[in-house]
Design a protein around this motif. Structure first.
Motif, PDB file in Angstrom:
ATOM      1  N   GLU A 147      30.305  33.383  56.381  1.00 57.48           N
ATOM      2  CA  GLU A 147      31.743  33.678  56.341  1.00 57.48           C
ATOM      3  C   GLU A 147      31.933  35.187  56.242  1.00 57.48           C
ATOM      4  O   GLU A 147      31.068  35.893  55.721  1.00 57.48           O
ATOM      5  CB  GLU A 147      32.386  33.069  55.097  1.00 57.48           C
ATOM      6  N   LEU A 148      33.070  35.665  56.695  1.00 61.91           N
ATOM      7  CA  LEU A 148      33.458  37.055  56.499  1.00 61.91           C
ATOM      8  C   LEU A 148      34.599  37.052  55.497  1.00 61.91           C
ATOM      9  O   LEU A 148      35.592  36.333  55.685  1.00 61.91           O
ATOM     10  CB  LEU A 148      33.906  37.688  57.815  1.00 61.91           C
ATOM     11  N   ARG A 149      34.449  37.832  54.431  1.00 58.11           N
ATOM     12  CA  ARG A 149      35.461  37.906  53.380  1.00 58.11           C
ATOM     13  C   ARG A 149      35.909  39.345  53.225  1.00 58.11           C
ATOM     14  O   ARG A 149      35.092  40.251  53.129  1.00 58.11           O
ATOM     15  CB  ARG A 149      34.899  37.394  52.058  1.00 58.11           C
ATOM     16  N   LEU A 150      37.212  39.535  53.181  1.00 61.80           N
ATOM     17  CA  LEU A 150      37.795  40.871  53.046  1.00 61.80           C
ATOM     18  C   LEU A 150      38.409  41.007  51.660  1.00 61.80           C
ATOM     19  O   LEU A 150      39.228  40.180  51.250  1.00 61.80           O
ATOM     20  CB  LEU A 150      38.869  41.085  54.116  1.00 61.80           C
ATOM     21  N   TYR A 151      37.987  42.061  50.954  1.00 61.72           N
ATOM     22  CA  TYR A 151      38.509  42.362  49.620  1.00 61.72           C
ATOM     23  C   TYR A 151      39.121  43.753  49.627  1.00 61.72           C
ATOM     24  O   TYR A 151      38.632  44.654  50.314  1.00 61.72           O
ATOM     25  CB  TYR A 151      37.383  42.334  48.577  1.00 61.72           C
ATOM     26  N   ALA A 152      40.165  43.939  48.830  1.00 61.95           N
ATOM     27  CA  ALA A 152      40.761  45.262  48.651  1.00 61.95           C
ATOM     28  C   ALA A 152      39.917  46.038  47.649  1.00 61.95           C
ATOM     29  O   ALA A 152      39.314  45.460  46.739  1.00 61.95           O
ATOM     30  CB  ALA A 152      42.187  45.133  48.143  1.00 61.95           C
ATOM     31  N   GLY A 153      39.875  47.345  47.797  1.00 67.09           N
ATOM     32  CA  GLY A 153      39.134  48.185  46.867  1.00 67.09           C
ATOM     33  C   GLY A 153      39.567  47.995  45.428  1.00 67.09           C
ATOM     34  O   GLY A 153      38.750  48.097  44.512  1.00 67.09           O
ATOM     35  N   GLU A 154      40.833  47.683  45.224  1.00 62.39           N
ATOM     36  CA  GLU A 154      41.328  47.467  43.857  1.00 62.39           C
ATOM     37  C   GLU A 154      40.696  46.241  43.201  1.00 62.39           C
ATOM     38  O   GLU A 154      40.809  46.063  41.998  1.00 62.39           O
ATOM     39  CB  GLU A 154      42.843  47.357  43.843  1.00 62.39           C
ATOM     40  N   GLN A 155      40.010  45.417  43.969  1.00 64.15           N
ATOM     41  CA  GLN A 155      39.320  44.244  43.443  1.00 64.15           C
ATOM     42  C   GLN A 155      37.857  44.537  43.098  1.00 64.15           C
ATOM     43  O   GLN A 155      37.126  43.636  42.694  1.00 64.15           O
ATOM     44  CB  GLN A 155      39.355  43.101  44.470  1.00 64.15           C
ATOM     45  N   ALA A 156      37.420  45.777  43.231  1.00 62.94           N
ATOM     46  CA  ALA A 156      36.003  46.117  43.080  1.00 62.94           C
ATOM     47  C   ALA A 156      35.454  45.755  41.699  1.00 62.94           C
ATOM     48  O   ALA A 156      34.333  45.235  41.602  1.00 62.94           O
ATOM     49  CB  ALA A 156      35.777  47.600  43.366  1.00 62.94           C
ATOM     50  N   ILE A 157      36.196  45.997  40.650  1.00 65.20           N
ATOM     51  CA  ILE A 157      35.701  45.682  39.305  1.00 65.20           C
ATOM     52  C   ILE A 157      35.505  44.180  39.169  1.00 65.20           C
ATOM     53  O   ILE A 157      34.440  43.713  38.750  1.00 65.20           O
ATOM     54  CB  ILE A 157      36.654  46.222  38.219  1.00 65.20           C
TER      55      ILE A 157
END
Length: 130
Positions: free
Chosen positions: A86-96
């Motif tokens: 799968e390809l999953r996209l996360y926002a940088g603000e979710q890094a923690i």
């Protein structure tokens, strides 16, 4: 990513000087903006291997409203081929959260590898710069 996002100019960044800088600088001709994208692969388990420097980079830039993303190719248990990932996209603000909870973190969007609508990936990234 380069082959699938032809409407963007993607520059691969290799930096041993500034730890934590994302892998790619993605420039959009229209509206003349760019974002930074960290690329990760999770082949086993649920952990997304973000270094403390990478987490810090994404968190600091999120605080400044500078969009960054983490694009994860995830191989679910028993997936034996890339086509099963799968390809999953996360926002940088979710890094923690992503570094703590791994792929259990809710992505902005996710797609089966064989059906990734790359134009939609681009639009998700553009949404943050509008």
């Amino acid at each position: 990513m380069k082959e699938n996002l032809p409407a963007c100019h993607i520059t691969r960044i290799e930096s041993r000087v500034n730890l934590g800088i994302p892998d790619c600088l993605v420039a959009f001709k229209v509206p003349g903006e760019f974002v930074m994208v960290e690329l990760k692969v999770v082949r086993r388990g649920r952990k997304v291997a973000l270094s403390p420097h990478q987490v810090s980079f994404h968190a600091k830039h999120a605080d400044m409203n500078c969009p960054t993303y983490i694009l994860v190719q995830y191989f679910p248990p028993k997936a034996t081929r890339t086509s099963h990932s799968e390809l999953r996209l996360y926002a940088g603000e979710q890094a923690i959260e992503l570094s703590m909870r791994g792929i259990d973190t809710e992505p902005i969007a996710a797609w089966p590898w064989t059906l990734v609508p790359w134009e939609l990936v681009r639009l998700h990234m553009l949404d943050a710069v509008d």
